[in-house]
Design an enzyme around this catalytic site. Structure first.
Site, PDB file in Angstrom:
ATOM      1  N   HIS A  87      22.267  -8.498   3.796  1.00 52.08           N
ATOM      2  CA  HIS A  87      23.111  -8.515   4.995  1.00 52.08           C
ATOM      3  C   HIS A  87      22.297  -8.758   6.263  1.00 52.08           C
ATOM      4  O   HIS A  87      22.672  -8.324   7.357  1.00 52.08           O
ATOM      5  CB  HIS A  87      23.941  -7.237   5.110  1.00 52.08           C
TER       6      HIS A  87
ATOM      7  N   GLU B 127      35.827 -10.215  -0.885  1.00 48.17           N
ATOM      8  CA  GLU B 127      34.967  -9.148  -1.400  1.00 48.17           C
ATOM      9  C   GLU B 127      34.354  -8.318  -0.286  1.00 48.17           C
ATOM     10  O   GLU B 127      34.243  -7.092  -0.399  1.00 48.17           O
ATOM     11  CB  GLU B 127      33.862  -9.741  -2.278  1.00 48.17           C
TER      12      GLU B 127
END
Length: 345
Positions: free
Chosen positions: A320, A219
């Protein structure tokens, strides 16, 4: 809906502790596969290494949930003459978010070495430009915790270009429900998927539609769900993290229904069903739009699949980077997924 929080948090912690940067996900896939099998589900792997598990419904038409175990990471790009490593990134993130992070370098012989991500001019006692220089792939390096002073010293350890470098997740699960770790994107989503499967199995519920769980392994680089999805799928629901920020509505304790991301708007009918379920179940939920974002649902549409798509997930702060969510965000996501299955007749 009664959900065992301890089961979910233990599964999530165990999964977070398994390194799985995109391209090196086999151990994480096997771990999730084992959990599905413990629940009594049949599983199989795609040629590309993704995992699919299924709960047979009364109809062959299917709802497919997706979550991904692949994460951000690094690879060795170059061995420097001073015995340090230059790197290339796996996935999209700012280098400032990994500076100072402990890492593990995994060789092709499966030997592991400890290291740290550092800036070339890291010491404030030596360099005057520590605070002013932009961090780039040219000045970020890996300091290996071995006596190495040359390229040859590093090569003798078996380290070479192309070796994976794992970012240590630094997992902490607090008593107040907060969960801090790297890679909650999207291992928190996979935990929600396991919870959905456990609910239907333990309550001996046969849903109207067959329910598939697609555990993606590419992904983060954009093609996780671009092939090999179950052909009977009519609804495809990606479960992925919801990004939190000043311009967003998402919260860590809530589930988010994403109505649009960088790939465009998601299916309106599916959105309406999700909203209706969230209201009827009195779930804590938000509606949000993510501009700098893509999911396995959007990747599947780009690949040409003909089904309706939606995107839900727990709020994750500092996406992230050093991420944080809350167990309630995962539980709300899980209950939204369960409710969606039960609403499709």
């Amino acid at each position: 809906m009664s959900i065992d929080k301890n089961y979910i948090t233990k599964f999530l912690k165990d999964l977070l502790l398994i390194p799985s940067p995109t391209g090196d996900t086999e151990k994480a896939i096997k771990f999730v596969e084992s959990e599905f099998k413990n629940l009594g589900l049949q599983t199989y792997k795609t040629t590309k290494g993704a995992l699919i598990a299924s709960i047979e419904g009364k109809k062959k038409e299917a709802i497919t949930f997706s979550g991904h175990v692949d994460t951000l990471g690094l690879m060795v790009k170059e061995i420097k003459t001073n015995g340090r490593l230059k790197v290339t990134k796996i996935g999209g993130y700012s280098l400032s978010t990994i500076e100072g992070n402990y890492v593990t370098i995994n060789t092709s012989e499966n030997r592991n070495y400890s290291g740290t991500v550092i800036f070339e001019h890291q010491s404030v006692h030596v360099y005057n430009d520590v605070n002013s220089l932009e961090r780039t792939l040219d000045n970020i390096e890996i300091r290996i915790d071995e006596v190495v002073k040359s390229k040859e010293d590093v090569e003798k350890l078996g380290i070479q270009v192309g070796d994976f470098i794992y970012l240590n997740p630094n997992v902490e699960i607090l008593e107040n429900g907060y969960i801090k770790s790297r890679h909650l994107d999207d291992k928190a989503g996979v935990a929600a998927i396991i919870g959905i499967a456990k609910y239907f199995v333990e309550n001996n519920i046969k849903p109207e539609y067959t329910v598939n769980f697609f555990i993606s392994n590419y992904e983060e680089v954009g093609h996780g769900s671009s092939s090999a999805l179950p052909t009977s799928t009519e609804y495809f629901i990606a479960i992925d993290m919801a990004a939190i920020g000043n311009t967003q509505t998402s919260e860590e304790t809530a589930t988010t229904i994403c109505v649009k991301d960088g790939s465009g708007p998601y299916d309106l009918e599916t959105r309406r069903i999700l909203e209706k379920v969230a209201k009827e179940k009195s779930l804590d939920y938000k509606i949000d739009i993510f501009i700098n974002y893509g999911s396995d649902a959007s990747a599947a549409l780009r690949a040409g699949y003909d089904f309706k798509v939606g995107l839900i997930g727990p709020g994750v702060d500092a996406s992230h980077a050093f991420e944080r969510t809350h167990i309630n965000g995962i539980l709300n996501t899980m209950n939204l997924g369960i409710g969606f299955v039960e609403s499709i007749k």
